[in-house]
Enzyme design. Structure first.
Site, PDB file in Angstrom:
ATOM      1  N   ASP A  58      -2.687   8.557   7.388  1.00 53.10           N
ATOM      2  CA  ASP A  58      -1.844   8.047   8.474  1.00 53.10           C
ATOM      3  C   ASP A  58      -0.455   8.663   8.449  1.00 53.10           C
ATOM      4  OD1 ASP A  58      -3.905   6.085   7.449  1.00 53.10           O
ATOM      5  OD2 ASP A  58      -3.432   5.143   9.356  1.00 53.10           O
ATOM      6  N   HIS A  80      -4.939  -5.060  10.801  1.00 51.62           N
ATOM      7  CA  HIS A  80      -6.312  -4.525  10.789  1.00 51.62           C
ATOM      8  C   HIS A  80      -7.245  -5.331   9.878  1.00 51.62           C
ATOM      9  CE1 HIS A  80      -4.692  -1.277  13.086  1.00 51.62           C
ATOM     10  NE2 HIS A  80      -4.012  -0.762  12.104  1.00 51.62           N
TER      11      HIS A  80
HETATM   12 FE   LIG Z   1      -5.670   3.992  11.966  1.00 54.94          FE
END
Ligand SMILES: [Fe+2]
Length: 468
Positions: free
Chosen positions: A169, A328
């Protein structure tokens, strides 16, 4: 016995019980780091930042990057972009800058994305590389020639050491720049990149110029060593409101993977053998339920793993299966349900993920007993099982994920909301030294270190329970 002696014995017993309880708690419990960063808005570096500079010269090759061109690293695929014209897709390479005596011919492609048209994206695979040899390579012949170098990976073998960089990321903020600089200082031999590269899709109309800036930014590392790509959600670029309905369009045009070499039907899941490791890349954003191509491929691929040749078995997926951050949370659960039993049965050593913009390491745990009717849905310590590491902390435009579930679940060994990167230093068939480096305002700090032992050669050693 005298009263005093009895009291003394009771006191000693009490102290022992307290110490035992404390030790048990320490052995069982995970740690949430006290190092705490506030979440700040992060912005991408400006388009005219020096790290995005276009290399000088007419039609100069830019955004140079490389990845494996086959399963074992005797081939490397080199990619680059030319902006003014296609030029040619030839790479010359050899053992010295003045002796580029081998040539490989590639091809080029382009794509349109809404109102953006890409440059000419070249891909060229260099073959017949000798193990461990340093090669120089050049492209841009006819206009501006640029030269780079890399070292071909060693021949896979059980005790071949290797330093594997781990970044996820990344994006293109000032934090991203720190992460990459720190990784360069750490000095890995290749990178397993956990997905979410440029975050171009965070800009209006998914501004694909941000794919180009990311390519120029990351070139300083990925032109000199292979990076293995995991596909993240920011690579999907599915935007029907813009008339863009082909998932992964910019990513697949720009970043090839060696999927055909491992019998995969799609570029998003594949495997390579690198030194003493067998690395399997999975796709969180492709079908993976039973009977799908990815499921069938993984099932077959795990049978192809030869632990006597490559004792370290590593999985990578963008979305983590074990994550105790509120961000998430549970997104990786469907894939865990599908694949965890396969991973436990195969004695996978480590599962790396990104997606969550924080750092977390689990104990060796599994949750494979649960069958929807038996109520045994709590992860348990399991020496057969992998350690799960979430490392989506490269430092992108979305900022830190600094809201964690409380209390820290029993499967979580260490977690911290900071940016950083890690390196897995495989020493031999039994031991690998792992370090997660926190970006600490300019310096890099080793904030989580572990000796991991191999699940094939030391299956009963619980390396995840205690810091070593
Ligand atoms: Fe992601």
């Amino acid at each position: 016995m005298a009263m005093g002696a009895r009291l003394c014995c009771s006191s000693i017993l009490f102290v022992l019980v307290v110490l035992l309880l404390a030790a048990t708690t320490m052995a069982r419990g995970g740690v949430t780091s006290s190092f705490w960063r506030k979440s700040e808005a992060t912005e991408d570096m400006p388009m005219d930042a020096d790290v995005f500079a276009v290399p000088p010269g007419p039609n100069a090759p830019q955004q140079v990057h490389m990845t494996f061109g086959d399963k074992d690293g005797t081939a490397m695929t080199v990619s680059w972009v030319t902006m003014e014209e296609a030029g040619n897709s030839t790479v010359m390479y050899g053992r010295a800058t003045d002796k580029l005596d081998m040539a490989a011919d590639g091809n080029h492609t382009r794509y349109k994305y809404h109102n953006y048209t890409s440059g000419f994206i070249h891909h060229c695979t260099l073959t017949n590389l000798e193990r461990g040899v340093k090669y120089y390579y050049a492209m841009g012949f006819g206009r501006t020639v640029r030269t780079f170098w890399f070292t071909a990976p060693p021949k896979p073998g059980p005790d071949v050491p290797f330093r594997l960089g781990l970044i996820g990321d990344l994006g293109q903020t000032a934090y991203s720049n720190s992460t990459l600089t720190h990784y360069e200082a750490t000095g890995g031999d290749a990178v397993l990149f956990m997905g979410d590269l440029s975050y171009a899709d965070k800009h209006p109309l998914h501004d694909n110029n941000r794919w180009d800036t990311w390519g120029r930014f990351s070139e300083r590392s990925v032109a000199y060593q292979p990076w293995l790509w995991v596909t993240g959600n920011h690579e999907i670029d599915y935007a029907p409101e813009l008339g863009e309905t082909m998932p992964f369009k910019p990513f697949t045009h720009r970043y090839p993977t060696p999927h055909l070499a491992s019998g995969s039907s799609e570029p998003y899941w594949y495997s390579v053998r690198l030194a003493s490791a067998h690395i399997i890349v999975l796709s969180s954003y492709s079908a993976f339920t039973k009977y799908t191509p990815q499921y069938k491929w993984l099932e077959a691929e795990l049978k192809r793993v030869n632990r006597t040749e490559t004792p370290w078995l590593i999985l990578a997926s963008h979305s983590p299966w074990y994550n105790s951050n509120n961000f998430h949370y549970m997104e990786g659960e469907p894939m865990r349900v599908q694949f965890e039993q396969l991973a436990v049965d195969a004695r996978v050593d480590l599962v790396f993920s990104g997606h969550v913009h924080a750092y977390e390491r689990s104990f060796r745990v599994s949750n494979v007993k649960y069958n929807i009717t038996d109520g045994r849905c709590t992860p348990v310590r399991d020496r057969r099982a992998p350690v799960y590491i979430t490392i989506g902390d490269g430092g992108n435009i979305e900022g830190l994920a600094n809201e964690m579930t409380q209390p820290q679940p029993a499967y979580s060994a260490f977690r911290e909301a900071s940016f950083g990167h890690a390196v897995l230093d495989i020493k031999n068939r039994t031991h690998a030294y792992y370090t997660w480096y926190r970006n600490d305002d300019g310096a890099k700090v080793a904030a989580d270190t572990m000796w991991f032992t191999n699940r094939y050669h030391m299956p009963n050693h619980d390396d995840s329970a205690t810091k070593q």
